[in-house]
Design an enzyme around this catalytic site. Sequence first.
Site, PDB file in Angstrom:
ATOM      1  N   CYS A   1     -15.256 -26.683  20.647  1.00 20.89           N
ATOM      2  CA  CYS A   1     -16.087 -25.931  21.586  1.00 20.89           C
ATOM      3  C   CYS A   1     -15.250 -24.779  22.160  1.00 20.89           C
ATOM      4  O   CYS A   1     -15.722 -23.666  22.340  1.00 20.89           O
ATOM      5  CB  CYS A   1     -16.554 -26.824  22.733  1.00 20.89           C
ATOM      6  SG  CYS A   1     -17.318 -28.365  22.216  1.00 20.89           S
TER       7      CYS A   1
ATOM      8  N   HIS B   1     -15.903 -20.845  23.062  1.00 20.38           N
ATOM      9  CA  HIS B   1     -16.224 -20.612  24.473  1.00 20.38           C
ATOM     10  C   HIS B   1     -15.028 -20.427  25.389  1.00 20.38           C
ATOM     11  O   HIS B   1     -15.193 -20.098  26.564  1.00 20.38           O
ATOM     12  CB  HIS B   1     -17.139 -21.727  24.984  1.00 20.38           C
ATOM     13  CG  HIS B   1     -18.460 -21.746  24.274  1.00 20.38           C
ATOM     14  ND1 HIS B   1     -19.384 -20.743  24.421  1.00 20.38           N
ATOM     15  CD2 HIS B   1     -18.988 -22.630  23.395  1.00 20.38           C
ATOM     16  CE1 HIS B   1     -20.432 -21.011  23.662  1.00 20.38           C
ATOM     17  NE2 HIS B   1     -20.226 -22.144  23.025  1.00 20.38           N
TER      18      HIS B   1
ATOM     19  N   ARG C   1     -28.481 -28.103  21.885  1.00 19.89           N
ATOM     20  CA  ARG C   1     -27.385 -27.156  21.710  1.00 19.89           C
ATOM     21  C   ARG C   1     -26.189 -27.838  21.061  1.00 19.89           C
ATOM     22  O   ARG C   1     -25.584 -27.314  20.136  1.00 19.89           O
ATOM     23  CB  ARG C   1     -26.980 -26.541  23.053  1.00 19.89           C
ATOM     24  CG  ARG C   1     -26.110 -25.317  22.865  1.00 19.89           C
ATOM     25  CD  ARG C   1     -26.872 -24.228  22.148  1.00 19.89           C
ATOM     26  NE  ARG C   1     -25.981 -23.266  21.519  1.00 19.89           N
ATOM     27  CZ  ARG C   1     -25.699 -23.234  20.220  1.00 19.89           C
ATOM     28  NH1 ARG C   1     -26.199 -24.120  19.411  1.00 19.89           N
ATOM     29  NH2 ARG C   1     -24.905 -22.302  19.732  1.00 19.89           N
TER      30      ARG C   1
ATOM     31  N   CYS D   1     -24.830 -27.012  17.366  1.00 16.43           N
ATOM     32  CA  CYS D   1     -23.460 -26.499  17.269  1.00 16.43           C
ATOM     33  C   CYS D   1     -22.675 -27.320  16.252  1.00 16.43           C
ATOM     34  O   CYS D   1     -21.951 -26.775  15.422  1.00 16.43           O
ATOM     35  CB  CYS D   1     -22.737 -26.618  18.617  1.00 16.43           C
ATOM     36  SG  CYS D   1     -22.830 -25.153  19.635  1.00 16.43           S
TER      37      CYS D   1
END
Lengths: 103, 276, 104
Positions: free
Chosen positions: B190, B194, B233, B237
């Site tokens: 992640c 991000h 989400r 992802c």
Amino acid sequence: MASTIRVRAVASGDNTEVQALVQHPMDSGFIKDAKGDLIPPHYIEVIEFQHAGKTVFTAYWGPAVSKDPYIKFSFKGGRKGDDLNISWVDNKGQSDSLAGKIQ
Amino acid sequence: MLIAVAAAALGAQAARAAGTVDPQADFKAFRAYFTKRFPNVPLNDFVNGPYSMDAGLRKQWIEIDAFPPYQFALDKGKQMFETPFPNGKTYADCFPNKGIGIRQNYPYFDAKSGEVITLDVALNQCRQRNGQPPLDYTKDDMAALTAYMAYTSRGKPFDIKIPDDPRALAAYQKGEEYFYTRRGQLNFSCASCHVQSAGEHIRTEVLAPALGLVAALPIYRSEWGGMGTTSRRLTSCNSQVRAVPLKPEDEQYRDVEYYLSYMSNGLPISGPGARP
Amino acid sequence: MCRFAVIRLAAAALLAASATAAFAATADDFKTAFAKTEAANKAAAALKNQWTTTADALKAARAAAAAGKFDEAVKDAQQAEALANASIAQAKEQAAAWQQAVIH
């Protein structure tokens, strides 16, 4: 049943600005579902906005327009309190309309 | 000198690994990292994800938000929320403050079950208690309900608590581990997108910073042509980096939501959101 | 040993190897290969780190075997096994490596 059309029309001076959001699957006919079968085409063909008996805006939609289409335009004329009528017809012959008011 | 530097680096690594879990220290470091890296973004604006990173996108979003695409889900969610179950009870009966303005308190650590409970899980637990079948965690009705509940909490700051319970700390740390662990054949974590690439492009999308990442959920994504929850989400992802997704309500997903929500403490709920 | 002799020996060995590979795989060969693959896949699942491409290769292997194309099936199964093992290696390496990425 709740209308598929949401509208916000605001008069300012000479012009009225109109925004509308229309709930519709707008299936193009090219997409397959989870099972692999084509989802049949189902889309709005015509949407019309009328004020004081005249058509102020007409849109010819089709499979290229995405789901839940949003539209924004302005027209000359219209005052606060006036009626604004919206109606659409899709390729399956289904339709909906809304009697809105200009703010 | 090279050896001394290497040893110092190793020592720092060891200190991080062997030390006790310290969410407050993590929180401070996380916040400092993003505010330092994006000094022109007002703190509360981080909850707007890509719109806080890209002026052009922001302009489009402001126009869209005048007549948001999640409007239909919001209206449906309100109707669902206010409709009693066949047994006469309502969702309001399951939640504090009748379920209004409480979204910012989720997820929370449930001492009884020893697990992290997200709002979505709490809603399905409510349904179960009232003899109703569970909702799909990823979209449609669940997204509509949580859209409404998020809306009633708009502007309220995240208030996620980590109680003084080793199990809660463990859940927090598992969430942190999930966030930073590379997965899938594409080997992304992640954090790869991000944290490392926040504000940058991935294909045509602008990547949202991890700070405030969960504040806008559930979201209407133009890409989906519909609403999606946190689960949607996370599972999508996963597939996108070629990792087989877990069950939408998997403990790992709940833990990472716990971690990310805690990291966003103090930032305002901005959901339901609209994203490209 | 004379260099040319070494080269001839190596060439012969290569030919022998490819000759063996050219023999059609049987259903039993597939079963053996697939059992290994499934074990690897199960291990990856236990680590909650399966790759979608592993699943795809497995699916392809099963489909090829069902169609009687055992050469292809064995190849797919071995590919799936390689992918599963890579995902296991990833999970094991990341179990410690993730710490280094944490903002601190």
